[in-house]
Design a protein around this motif. Structure first.
Motif, PDB file in Angstrom:
ATOM      1  N   ASP A 193       0.813  -1.212   0.000  1.00  0.00           N
ATOM      2  CA  ASP A 193       0.000   0.000   0.000  1.00  0.00           C
ATOM      3  C   ASP A 193       0.849   1.267   0.000  1.00  0.00           C
ATOM      4  O   ASP A 193       0.315   2.371  -0.053  1.00  0.00           O
ATOM      5  N   GLY A 194       2.144   1.115   0.078  1.00  0.00           N
ATOM      6  CA  GLY A 194       3.063   2.247   0.042  1.00  0.00           C
ATOM      7  C   GLY A 194       4.332   1.803  -0.648  1.00  0.00           C
ATOM      8  O   GLY A 194       4.290   1.071  -1.636  1.00  0.00           O
ATOM      9  N   PRO A 195       5.494   2.189  -0.122  1.00  0.00           N
ATOM     10  CA  PRO A 195       6.752   1.707  -0.710  1.00  0.00           C
ATOM     11  C   PRO A 195       6.829   0.186  -0.657  1.00  0.00           C
ATOM     12  O   PRO A 195       6.451  -0.426   0.341  1.00  0.00           O
TER      13      PRO A 195
ATOM     14  N   SER B 125      13.122   6.248   1.846  1.00  0.00           N
ATOM     15  CA  SER B 125      12.868   7.591   1.347  1.00  0.00           C
ATOM     16  C   SER B 125      14.144   8.128   0.735  1.00  0.00           C
ATOM     17  O   SER B 125      15.252   7.762   1.147  1.00  0.00           O
TER      18      SER B 125
ATOM     19  N   ARG C 294       8.030   2.528  -5.436  1.00  0.00           N
ATOM     20  CA  ARG C 294       6.777   2.982  -4.845  1.00  0.00           C
ATOM     21  C   ARG C 294       5.701   2.866  -5.921  1.00  0.00           C
ATOM     22  O   ARG C 294       5.486   3.788  -6.717  1.00  0.00           O
TER      23      ARG C 294
ATOM     24  N   PRO D 195      -0.518   4.321  -6.704  1.00  0.00           N
ATOM     25  CA  PRO D 195      -1.703   3.837  -5.978  1.00  0.00           C
ATOM     26  C   PRO D 195      -2.869   3.489  -6.892  1.00  0.00           C
ATOM     27  O   PRO D 195      -3.552   2.479  -6.680  1.00  0.00           O
TER      28      PRO D 195
ATOM     29  N   ALA E 284       6.902  -3.207   3.336  1.00  0.00           N
ATOM     30  CA  ALA E 284       8.060  -2.642   2.640  1.00  0.00           C
ATOM     31  C   ALA E 284       9.312  -3.435   2.970  1.00  0.00           C
ATOM     32  O   ALA E 284       9.542  -3.824   4.112  1.00  0.00           O
TER      33      ALA E 284
END
Length: 466
Positions: free
Chosen positions: A198-200, A286, A326, A329, A353
Motif C-alpha cells: 500500500d506504500g513503498p 525515502s 513505490r 496507488p 516494505a
C-alpha cells in the motif's frame, strides 16, 4: 522435477481469461531451459536470444541489444494506452544446491576473470517465462484488448545498471513510450498467491566503493606506514552506528559493509598492503534518508582514515543507485482488483516494505531525468513461489516461523514450484495488462505483422494520443 511439479494446475477464479492452461507446457520448457543455462549480469546473450526469439515467433517486432543484451518488443493493436511488461535476464554468482534434475551447473568468468558458479537464485527465469507466456496469450487474443503491448527483457538488474543502460540507449525513443509499466517478483511465500504493497514496496539504495590507499611497508614497523587495511577495518566496525545512532528509529535505514579486500594472495604476513577496497550499501525507504545515509558513510570513512597518525588516502566512488520502488496507488488498486477477481480475495494479500532494492523505478516516472517522461506510472507485486511440499517441510508451526525457515531469494537452495509459480505468474501478468489496456469493444486489430513500431517497415507509428 521436484515433487511440487506433479501438482494439478492451480484453480483460479472466474476472472482468469480462458486458454492460459494450454500455455503451461511451453512456458515450463522455457523456464527449465533458462534455469539450466543462467548467465551473469551483462553476459545474458543466450538468455536474451531465447526471449527475443520467442517474442518474434509470436508476432512482436523485436529490438535486440538495447543497453547491452536488452530486449524490447512491441505489438500495436489499435489506438489505446501503451502497457509495458518488464522481466529481468540476469542470474547470480551462486552455486546451486537444490538437487533438482534441472539444477544449474554453469560457471562463468567473474569480475576478476576467475570462474564463478552461476544460478537463477532470484527467480528471474520465472519472471521471463511468465512474461513470454503472457505476451503469447495477449498476442493470440487481440480481440480482448486494444492499445500497444510492450515487453522488455532487462539485463543487469542485479548490478542495478540495466534499466539505466537501456534508457540511455534510447529505449523509449525506439519503442512507444509506455503509459504504465508492470512487473512482478517471486518471493518465498505460498505459490498461487500474489501480494501488493500500500506504500513503498522496496528500498532505494546506493552502492559505494571506498578505496584506502597507502604506500605499503614492513609489518615490523607499522608506525612508518599509512595502513589502508587498518582504516578500512575501522570503518567496517563504525558504519553500523550510522543507522543505530544517527537515524530516527522510525526511519528505516540500513548501512551494510558487504566486502573488504586488501593485499593479494602473494602477500606474506610481513607486508602491509598498499590498498584496501571496501564495498558499502546504503538502503532506505525515502530519498531524503538515502541522501543522508550516503553522506554519513563518506564522512565516517574519511574520519577513520584521518584518525591515523599516518593517514591513507581515501577515494569514494558511487557504483550503483536505485530509487525507492513505490507503485502508483491508482494502477495498483486496479491491478489488485483484477487479481482478486482472478484468484479470489484469499490469494491476494498485502506486503510490507522490504529493504531489497530494484532499478525498476527508472522505467517509470521516477526515471524521468533519463527519458524525459515523468508521467509514466508503475505497478509491482510479489509472486508466491513456495509449493505445498516445501511449505509443509519448512520448520515452524505458523506462517511467520515457516517464512523465516525457508530458503529465500539469493539462497543456493531457493527453488520455485514450477507449475504453481508459472500458472499464477502468467495469469497475474495477463489480468494486470488487461486491467490497463482498453477493452476491445470497437477495436480494430491491425493485420498480423503490423506492430506499429515507429520507423520500422510495416509499422503504423506509435500511439501518441495519450
Amino acid at each position: 522435477m521436484s515433487s511440487d511439479q506433479s501438482l494439478p494446475s492451480v484453480t483460479v477464479g472466474g476472472g482468469v481469461p480462458p486458454g492460459l492452461d494450454a500455455l503451461l507446457p511451453s512456458t515450463a520448457e522455457l523456464y527449465l531451459d533458462l534455469h539450466r543455462h543462467p548467465e551473469l549480469s551483462g553476459a545474458e546473450e543466450r538468455t536474451a536470444a531465447r526471449f527475443a526469439d520467442r517474442l518474434t515467433a509470436d508476432g512482436f517486432r523485436v529490438l535486440r541489444g538495447v543497453g547491452g543484451h536488452g530486449v524490447a518488443a512491441e505489438l500495436a493493436n489499435g489506438d489505446g494506452p501503451a502497457v509495458l511488461l518488464r522481466a529481468e535476464l540476469d542470474a547470480l554468482p551462486v552455486a546451486e544446491e537444490t538437487g533438482v534434475p534441472y539444477a544449474s551447473t554453469a560457471t562463468a568468468p567473474g569480475p576478476d576473470g576467475r570462474p564463478v558458479p552461476v544460478m537463477h537464485a532470484c527467480g528471474h527465469d520465472a519472471h521471463l517465462a511468465c512474461a513470454a507466456a503472457a505476451a503469447r496469450w495477449l498476442a493470440e487474443h487481440r480481440d480482448r484488448w486494444h492499445g500497444t503491448l510492450l515487453v522488455v527483457g532487462q539485463p543487469a538488474e542485479e548490478t542495478l545498471s540495466g534499466a539505466r543502460a537501456m534508457l540511455e540507449d534510447g529505449l523509449y525513443d525506439r519503442i512507444t513510450a509506455p503509459d504504465v509499466v508492470l512487473a512482478q517478483h517471486t518471493a518465498a511465500f505460498p505459490a498461487g498467491m500474489v501480494a501488493h504493497a500500500d506504500g513503498p514496496l522496496m528500498a532505494g539504495s546506493v552502492t559505494l566503493e571506498v578505496v584506502f590507499e597507502g604506500d605499503g611497508g614492513h609489518a615490523a614497523s607499522p608506525h612508518l606506514t599509512a595502513d589502508p587495511l587498518l582504516a578500512a577495518a575501522g570503518a567496517v566496525t563504525r558504519l553500523p552506528a550510522v543507522a543505530a545512532r544517527e537515524t530516527d528509529p522510525a526511519e528505516r535505514l540500513l548501512v551494510t559493509a558487504s566486502s573488504l579486500r586488501a593485499g593479494d594472495t602473494g602477500h606474506t604476513g610481513n607486508v602491509i598492503a598498499t590498498r584496501a577496497e571496501l564495498r558499502v550499501t546504503v538502503r532506505a525507504l525515502s530519498e531524503a534518508a538515502l541522501v543522508r545515509g550516503t553522506a554519513a558513510v563518506e564522512r565516517v570513512v574519511r574520519a577513520e582514515a584521518a584518525s591515523a597518525g599516518m593517514a591513507p588516502r581515501v577515494i569514494v566512488r558511487e557504483l550503483a543507485r536505485s530509487g525507492v520502488t513505490r507503485p502508483d496507488p491508482g494502477v495498483t488498486a486496479a491491478v489488485r482488483t483484477a487479481h482478486q477477481a482472478a484468484f479470489g480475495t484469499a490469494r491476494v494479500t498485502g506486503w510490507p516494505a522490504s529493504s531489497a532494492t530494484e532499478d525498476f523505478p527508472l522505467l517509470t516516472g521516477a526515471g524521468g531525468h533519463l527519458h524525459g517522461r515523468p508521467g509514466i506510472r508503475g505497478a509491482y507485486w510479489m509472486l508466491g513461489s513456495v509449493g505445498p511440499t516445501q511449505w509443509a517441510a519448512a520448520p515452524g508451526t505458523g506462517p511467520a516461523e515457516k517464512f523465516r525457515g525457508l530458503p529465500h531469494n539469493h539462497s543456493p537452495r531457493y527453488l520455485p514450484s514450477v507449475r504453481l509459480t508459472l500458472d499464477t505468474g502468467t495469469a497475474a501478468l495477463v489480468t494486470a495488462a488487461l486491467a490497463q489496456l482498453d477493452p476491445a469493444a470497437g477495436a480494430e486489430p491491425r493485420p498480423a505483422g503490423d506492430t506499429g513500431l515507429a520507423g520500422e517497415p510495416g509499422g503504423g507509428g506509435p500511439y501518441r494520443a495519450r
